[in-house]
Structures are given as structure tokens and as C-alpha cells.
Design a protein around this motif. Structure first.
Motif, mmCIF file in Angstrom:
data_model
loop_
_atom_site.group_PDB
_atom_site.id
_atom_site.type_symbol
_atom_site.label_atom_id
_atom_site.label_comp_id
_atom_site.label_asym_id
_atom_site.label_seq_id
_atom_site.Cartn_x
_atom_site.Cartn_y
_atom_site.Cartn_z
ATOM 1 N N ASN A 102 -1.133 -0.981 -3.865
ATOM 2 C CA ASN A 102 -0.264 -1.329 -4.834
ATOM 3 C C ASN A 102 -0.760 -2.182 -5.997
ATOM 4 O O ASN A 102 -0.802 -3.297 -5.929
ATOM 5 C CB ASN A 102 1.138 -2.079 -4.084
ATOM 6 C CG ASN A 102 2.116 -2.228 -5.380
ATOM 7 O OD1 ASN A 102 1.776 -2.018 -6.439
ATOM 8 N ND2 ASN A 102 3.057 -2.810 -4.658
ATOM 9 N N ASN B 81 5.808 3.344 -12.436
ATOM 10 C CA ASN B 81 4.815 3.227 -11.363
ATOM 11 C C ASN B 81 5.761 3.348 -9.998
ATOM 12 O O ASN B 81 5.398 4.007 -8.650
ATOM 13 C CB ASN B 81 4.454 1.909 -11.236
ATOM 14 C CG ASN B 81 3.299 1.516 -9.921
ATOM 15 O OD1 ASN B 81 4.019 1.088 -8.916
ATOM 16 N ND2 ASN B 81 2.070 2.110 -9.999
ATOM 17 N N ASP C 79 -2.991 5.020 -16.115
ATOM 18 C CA ASP C 79 -3.542 4.704 -14.956
ATOM 19 C C ASP C 79 -3.927 3.151 -14.579
ATOM 20 O O ASP C 79 -4.576 2.588 -15.589
ATOM 21 C CB ASP C 79 -4.868 5.489 -14.719
ATOM 22 C CG ASP C 79 -5.504 5.458 -13.378
ATOM 23 O OD1 ASP C 79 -5.151 6.121 -12.326
ATOM 24 O OD2 ASP C 79 -6.156 4.530 -13.270
ATOM 25 N N GLU C 80 -3.425 2.838 -13.305
ATOM 26 C CA GLU C 80 -3.562 1.246 -13.384
ATOM 27 C C GLU C 80 -5.131 0.918 -13.316
ATOM 28 O O GLU C 80 -5.428 -0.131 -13.664
ATOM 29 C CB GLU C 80 -2.932 0.861 -11.824
ATOM 30 C CG GLU C 80 -3.328 1.703 -10.798
ATOM 31 C CD GLU C 80 -2.640 2.688 -10.373
ATOM 32 O OE1 GLU C 80 -2.104 3.080 -9.324
ATOM 33 O OE2 GLU C 80 -2.061 3.713 -11.256
ATOM 34 N N GLU D 203 0.629 -1.510 -0.108
ATOM 35 C CA GLU D 203 0.052 -0.063 -0.045
ATOM 36 C C GLU D 203 0.929 1.219 0.156
ATOM 37 O O GLU D 203 2.270 1.206 0.191
ATOM 38 C CB GLU D 203 -0.929 0.010 1.179
ATOM 39 C CG GLU D 203 -1.812 -1.088 1.130
ATOM 40 C CD GLU D 203 -2.787 -1.192 2.637
ATOM 41 O OE1 GLU D 203 -3.636 -1.943 2.469
ATOM 42 O OE2 GLU D 203 -2.572 -0.552 3.370
ATOM 43 N N HIS D 204 0.175 2.457 -0.276
ATOM 44 C CA HIS D 204 0.989 3.675 -0.176
ATOM 45 C C HIS D 204 -0.183 4.790 0.118
ATOM 46 O O HIS D 204 -1.214 4.310 0.057
ATOM 47 C CB HIS D 204 1.636 4.290 -1.673
ATOM 48 C CG HIS D 204 0.457 4.240 -2.667
ATOM 49 N ND1 HIS D 204 0.041 5.558 -3.165
ATOM 50 C CD2 HIS D 204 -0.236 3.296 -3.604
ATOM 51 C CE1 HIS D 204 -0.769 5.100 -4.093
ATOM 52 N NE2 HIS D 204 -1.029 3.913 -4.215
ATOM 53 N N GLY D 205 0.301 5.669 0.587
ATOM 54 C CA GLY D 205 -0.722 6.804 1.167
ATOM 55 C C GLY D 205 -1.689 6.440 2.355
ATOM 56 O O GLY D 205 -1.222 5.388 2.928
ATOM 57 N N THR E 157 6.908 7.280 -9.050
ATOM 58 C CA THR E 157 5.609 8.052 -8.837
ATOM 59 C C THR E 157 5.017 7.473 -7.465
ATOM 60 O O THR E 157 4.020 8.263 -7.054
ATOM 61 C CB THR E 157 4.774 8.236 -9.892
ATOM 62 O OG1 THR E 157 4.067 7.223 -10.311
ATOM 63 C CG2 THR E 157 5.491 9.056 -10.977
ATOM 64 N N HIS E 158 5.061 6.541 -6.975
ATOM 65 C CA HIS E 158 4.538 5.932 -5.718
ATOM 66 C C HIS E 158 5.464 5.693 -4.588
ATOM 67 O O HIS E 158 6.705 5.050 -4.880
ATOM 68 C CB HIS E 158 3.774 4.485 -6.019
ATOM 69 C CG HIS E 158 2.546 4.825 -7.016
ATOM 70 N ND1 HIS E 158 2.900 5.073 -8.316
ATOM 71 C CD2 HIS E 158 1.218 4.772 -6.938
ATOM 72 C CE1 HIS E 158 1.655 5.219 -8.976
ATOM 73 N NE2 HIS E 158 0.788 5.140 -7.986
ATOM 74 N N THR E 159 5.322 6.290 -3.390
ATOM 75 C CA THR E 159 6.034 5.773 -2.309
ATOM 76 C C THR E 159 5.618 4.809 -1.524
ATOM 77 O O THR E 159 4.450 4.965 -0.821
ATOM 78 C CB THR E 159 6.582 6.740 -1.582
ATOM 79 O OG1 THR E 159 6.800 7.877 -2.260
ATOM 80 C CG2 THR E 159 7.161 6.629 -0.220
ATOM 81 N N TYR E 160 5.856 3.452 -1.688
ATOM 82 C CA TYR E 160 5.076 2.208 -0.943
ATOM 83 C C TYR E 160 5.523 2.223 0.532
ATOM 84 O O TYR E 160 6.617 2.179 0.732
ATOM 85 C CB TYR E 160 5.291 1.173 -1.441
ATOM 86 C CG TYR E 160 4.400 1.088 -2.997
ATOM 87 C CD1 TYR E 160 3.277 1.054 -3.278
ATOM 88 C CD2 TYR E 160 5.156 1.180 -4.162
ATOM 89 C CE1 TYR E 160 2.518 0.840 -4.264
ATOM 90 C CE2 TYR E 160 4.645 1.362 -5.478
ATOM 91 C CZ TYR E 160 3.175 1.282 -5.670
ATOM 92 O OH TYR E 160 2.596 1.175 -6.701
#
Length: 355
Positions: free
Chosen positions: A30, A55, A317-318, A23-25, A58-61
């Protein structure tokens, strides 16, 4: 340089994503393993490495919580107590890695599917969706592929750790009732809805006389799920929404079950349809802003599903990619204009966030 194969692209993505958090945020999921598999399945294998690069950039998991102690699959009190406890996610994935190393994956799936099924709604069905993409991958590549086997353990483990049931009368770990004649099927919610019985039961969400399909065999279960996916695609294409993402899962959730149902024992197919149906109905209650009209609008002027998928890839976008892949897949299984309409509507909504 030779084009990548499905196996090369998915295997490479899974190796790069090994150890990346779930997960992130604020509990955003994910989607990278699922979207990478969908891209490769659709013939976009060469795009997978670049998509994974973006991905990860741009994402901090979040870090995966440390393992605490082993879960004993032979002790129901032990594994039941860990259901829905995300702090135990590493314990859950380790359990499934052990199980998959000791038995064929269809056997492990059949043992745990009915235990996890009542918790399908957790994190908007992403546990079952990740599991389904992993099932498709391992069924194509073979269980001797360790990366694919590991990914199936990740999907099942995440589902268990984010287990959340809205089914009245079922405790965590209870199996959803079987398909015997006269068995009762609990409804999602607080227990105030009608009870469904095992033969020719009416769906209380629908008009008088419309019957719930019998789904004890693979073909009828698949047909019922195909109809469910098309129904919610039509709803998505026409229902006012505050945000384009949440209600997507009322389509991709049952589509995930559809991917898996042919691999399940016969007794598990009918309950799988019923749970998927009730989860999608609950999502409609949660995320639709107004009552849904029975005849969806906006089906004219929609591009064909191939063009819709290409647009989703361009957006990147996923959610767009996964929904468009569902539209293509189900258009081949049971053609329906609502499928492309839903994916097209999602593309239009999600493109705003990529500008």
C-alpha cells in the motif's frame, strides 16, 4: 474554495487511509500514504484527495491481521521473536503507538532505528520508505498531530513486521555495528564478501582506490547518501530490466534513509549509509538482467525534473510519483542529470501500464 495546505492534504489522506490494509494482491504494498505525502510536499496538495479516491477505487487491500498480544519493548526475547512476523503487524503498530504517546518521536526513532536497520531490505525497503515519509510529515506538522504520529507508528510497525535481513552474522533485533574506529561492518549476503573496517575502507563493488565516505556526521552521511541515490539513478536509467518497478527501490530506499538521517544520533548515520548501500547493491544483483555499464547512457533529451514530476502526476502511478519526487528533491540537494533520467525512464515504462 481555498487551496489545501500540505498539513490539510496529508492529514486528510491519513484519516481516510486509517485502517486500510498494508498490502494487496500477492504482497504488493500500500503506497497510498507515501504517495499522498509526496504529492503534497511537491505542491500538489489539491490533487491528493482525487488521487486517494482513485487508489481506493482501484485497489482491494487485505484486511490487517487481528492483534494477538502486546509486544513488550523491555523484553528483547519478546520483541525479537516478533520481528519479520507479518501476523503480528497490529501488535507492532500498537507498540509504536504506545511508545510515541510516551516519548518524543525522535527518541522513539533513535531507539528503534538501529534495531530495524538490518532488516531494511524487507518488502523492497517499503518499511523504511513509509517511515521516512512519516518522519518528514511529523517533523513539519509536529507530534501533537495524532494522524501524523499514527502514521509513523504504521511505518515503523510495518518495517518491523516485514523485517528481512541479508546481513551475515546479524540476528533479528541485533543493532548494526557502531561507528567506532576499527569496528567491522558486515556485508549483505552470505558472508563471503570483504569485511569493511572503520577507516578509509574500500568498497569491493567499485574500482581500485575508491573509498567509502566517512559518514559519522550528518553532513557527510547526507553527502554519501546523495551520491548513492545519484549512482543508482544512473544505473536505473541505463540498466535493462524485466519490469520498471523493482529496481526503483534501489533509489527510493537510500533516498528514504537520506530523509531521516538528519534526525538520527551521530552514531547511527554511518551504519545507515552502509546498509542502504548494500541493500541497493543487492537489488541490482536481483533485478538487473545484464551487467551494468559504468557510464550510463540516455541522459540527453531528458525533461527537467519539474516536468518529469508533472508527467508522473498525470500518469498517476505511485512509483512514478515517489521516484520523481526523489529526483526533484535530490536535484535541489546535489544536482545530477541522472536523477531526472531515472524518473523519466520510469515514467516511460510505467505509462504503458496506465493506457
Amino acid at each position: 474554495m481555498s487551496p489545501l495546505t500540505y498539513t490539510d492534504a496529508v492529514g486528510g489522506a491519513l484519516e481516510r487511509l486509517r485502517g486500510v490494509g498494508f498490502e494487496h494482491g500477492p504482497r504488493f504494498v500500500n503506497h497510498a500514504p507515501m504517495a499522498a505525502e509526496a504529492l503534497a510536499y511537491m505542491g500538489y496538495a489539491d490533487d491528493v484527495p482525487r488521487w486517494v479516491d482513485r487508489n481506493l477505487r482501484t485497489h482491494t487491500y487485505h484486511e490487517v491481521p487481528d492483534a494477538r498480544w502486546a509486544i513488550d519493548p523491555a523484553d528483547p526475547d519478546d520483541w525479537r521473536s516478533a520481528l519479520g512476523d507479518f501476523s503480528r503487524v497490529a501488535d507492532w503498530t500498537a507498540l509504536f503507538e504506545r511508545e510515541l504517546a510516551q516519548a518524543p518521536w525522535p527518541e522513539v526513532l533513535a531507539r528503534w532505528w538501529p534495531r530495524l536497520l538490518p532488516g531494511m531490505s524487507g518488502v523492497l525497503t517499503h518499511g523504511v520508505i513509509r517511515t521516512a515519509h512519516a518522519v518528514r510529515a511529523i517533523s513539519r506538522a509536529g507530534e501533537e498531530n495524532l494522524a501524523y504520529r499514527w502514521e509513523l507508528a504504521q511505518g515503523l510497525g510495518y518495517w518491523a513486521a516485514r523485517y528481512a535481513s541479508h546481513t551475515h552474522g546479524i540476528r533479528p533485533g541485533d543493532e548494526y555495528p557502531g561507528t567506532g574506529e576499527g569496528d567491522e561492518y558486515p556485508r549483505m549476503g552470505d558472508g563471503g564478501g570483504e569485511t569493511r573496517t572503520g577507516s578509509g575502507e574500500q568498497d569491493p563493488r567499485k574500482g581500485d582506490g575508491e573509498q567509502v565516505p566517512r559518514t559519522a556526521d550528518a553532513d557527510s552521511a547526507a553527502a554519501a547518501l546523495d551520491g548513492l541515490v545519484a549512482e543508482y539513478a544512473g544505473i536505473y536509467a541505463s540498466a535493462p530490466q524485466r519490469h520498471p518497478v523493482p529496481l526503483i527501490h534501489s533509489i527510493t530506499g537510500p533516498a528514504a534513509v537520506r530523509l531521516v538521517v538528519e534526525h538520527l544520533p551521530a552514531a547511527q548515520r554511518r551504519p545507515s549509509y552502509l546498509v542502504a548501500r548494500d541493500v541497493s547493491a543487492s537489488m541490482l544483483d536481483w533485478f538487473s538482467t545484464t551487467p551494468v555499464t559504468p557510464n550510463p547512457v540516455g541522459l540527453s533529451g531528458v525533461p527537467d525534473v519539474g516536468e518529469v514530476f508533472a508527467t508522473a502526476v498525470a500518469i498517476g502511478d505511485e512509483h512514478a510519483i515517489k521516484l520523481a519526487e526523489v529526483a526533484v528533491r535530490h536535484q535541489a540537494l546535489a544536482p545530477d542529470p541522472r536523477l531526472a533520467a531515472a524518473a523519466h525512464a520510469a515514467n516511460q515504462g510505467l505509462a504503458r501500464f496506465r493506457r
